[in-house]
Design a protein around this motif. Sequence first.
Motif, PDB file in Angstrom:
ATOM      1  N   PRO A  91       0.858  -1.259  -0.016  1.00  0.00           N
ATOM      2  CA  PRO A  91       0.057  -0.115   0.119  1.00  0.00           C
ATOM      3  C   PRO A  91       0.756   1.246   0.043  1.00  0.00           C
ATOM      4  O   PRO A  91       1.952   1.143   0.520  1.00  0.00           O
ATOM      5  CB  PRO A  91      -0.861  -0.317   1.136  1.00  0.00           C
ATOM      6  N   SER A  92       0.297   2.256  -0.601  1.00  0.00           N
ATOM      7  CA  SER A  92       1.017   3.656  -0.514  1.00  0.00           C
ATOM      8  C   SER A  92       0.640   4.295   0.643  1.00  0.00           C
ATOM      9  O   SER A  92      -0.052   3.872   1.430  1.00  0.00           O
ATOM     10  CB  SER A  92       0.448   4.475  -1.833  1.00  0.00           C
ATOM     11  N   ARG A  94      -0.504   7.136   1.486  1.00  0.00           N
ATOM     12  CA  ARG A  94      -2.085   7.647   1.487  1.00  0.00           C
ATOM     13  C   ARG A  94      -2.826   6.567   1.848  1.00  0.00           C
ATOM     14  O   ARG A  94      -3.975   6.845   2.573  1.00  0.00           O
ATOM     15  CB  ARG A  94      -2.303   8.302   0.110  1.00  0.00           C
ATOM     16  N   THR A  95      -2.723   5.163   1.187  1.00  0.00           N
ATOM     17  CA  THR A  95      -3.748   4.216   1.639  1.00  0.00           C
ATOM     18  C   THR A  95      -3.532   3.971   3.148  1.00  0.00           C
ATOM     19  O   THR A  95      -4.341   3.592   3.773  1.00  0.00           O
ATOM     20  CB  THR A  95      -3.506   3.078   0.873  1.00  0.00           C
ATOM     21  N   VAL A  96      -2.204   3.962   3.555  1.00  0.00           N
ATOM     22  CA  VAL A  96      -1.986   3.425   4.864  1.00  0.00           C
ATOM     23  C   VAL A  96      -2.566   4.616   6.108  1.00  0.00           C
ATOM     24  O   VAL A  96      -3.165   4.362   7.016  1.00  0.00           O
ATOM     25  CB  VAL A  96      -0.560   3.420   5.272  1.00  0.00           C
ATOM     26  N   LEU A  98      -5.401   6.536   5.396  1.00  0.00           N
ATOM     27  CA  LEU A  98      -6.737   6.311   5.182  1.00  0.00           C
ATOM     28  C   LEU A  98      -6.901   5.134   6.126  1.00  0.00           C
ATOM     29  O   LEU A  98      -8.423   4.986   6.333  1.00  0.00           O
ATOM     30  CB  LEU A  98      -7.240   6.326   3.914  1.00  0.00           C
ATOM     31  N   ALA A  99      -6.342   4.229   6.243  1.00  0.00           N
ATOM     32  CA  ALA A  99      -6.957   2.731   6.789  1.00  0.00           C
ATOM     33  C   ALA A  99      -6.709   3.102   8.331  1.00  0.00           C
ATOM     34  O   ALA A  99      -7.257   1.866   8.919  1.00  0.00           O
ATOM     35  CB  ALA A  99      -5.963   1.597   6.367  1.00  0.00           C
ATOM     36  N   LYS A 100      -6.163   4.010   8.807  1.00  0.00           N
ATOM     37  CA  LYS A 100      -6.114   4.124  10.226  1.00  0.00           C
ATOM     38  C   LYS A 100      -7.352   4.370  10.839  1.00  0.00           C
ATOM     39  O   LYS A 100      -8.147   4.932  10.035  1.00  0.00           O
ATOM     40  CB  LYS A 100      -5.123   5.359  10.627  1.00  0.00           C
TER      41      LYS A 100
END
Length: 337
Positions: A91-92, A94-96, A98-100
């Motif tokens: 994952p990028s 940004r994805t990490v 948003l996943a928080k």
Amino acid sequence: MAAAKPQGGGWTGGGGLFLLLACTLTQQSKGSPTGVPLSTRWLNSFKLQSCCRIQELAEPKKPAHANDPRLVWGNQETIRTLSRGAVRALPSPRTVALAKPKQDFGKHQCRSLFLYSCGQESTIWEHPPLVNFGFPSDRLLRLSEPKKYQAAYLQQRPCQSPEWPVSPAALTYKASPRILELARPKVLHPEFLLAREVPTQVTNAVASARASSRLQHLAEPRVREVTCCYEHSFPESVICPVSKLAQKAIASPRTLELARAKRLHPDYVPLRDAEWPVTKAAKHAVATPRLVELAQPCKRPPMGSVQFNPDAFTVNETAKKATCSARILDLARPIKH
């Protein structure tokens, strides 16, 4: 050979073109070495391909991943199988980010349930007791002040507003005695008592007081004797206890006269039993010819023949000319209430 045009109009769809092509192939295939025209072979192959295509389209569509043993409804697995590239992908940043999960701001507010808001209702938690005794800061006091109206708004405010400036004439107006009388508040009744606070506060002295033996004796419930029921005893005994003086008392002549049972009338006849014995004379009696004649049942025609007889309920001529007796006229009169 030219194809004739039908009378109903031009060729419709691809049928005319197909017929024209078949006629052209027939002209070209004359004299073939196999003896079978080229158009016939081409038509047979076309029919075979059409049947196979129709059978292929007629088969039901197979559902996606119907035979996949890993697909189980109700779990967190994906419906479609992920590719190896998607599984191994990193994952990028940004994805990490948003996943928080959402930050929990209620750690210090006694929220024992639902740490993250995932579409569920939040609990109504109890605030600590020190919050009621806390004094707000200067910042909270300044934010709690109502917004002030501007001078331009007060000058342009319409009269329909619930608050507007009072004119000087209204301020200097002197109310009449009638207005002062109506403006006077209603006086309470002289015997009116204010509502007592509930619950009543009990003082510490009363709460820690100890009742005396006299108060405990008065606080006991009153014991009442049950007079409607009596204890069980042998059947010969009386229900109510009879005193010894009542048992030895001698009744007066008046009491004996009142205690005497009421006599029946001299002409009273008791009810006859439903079954009574038959006398011997009745058993050996011989009926007379007249009794035998009267004892015979009335002969009536069967209902099967009566319902088909049209004259079954007609009155004969003799009955029409009959004259009733005085007794029949007397019995035919209605009862007068």
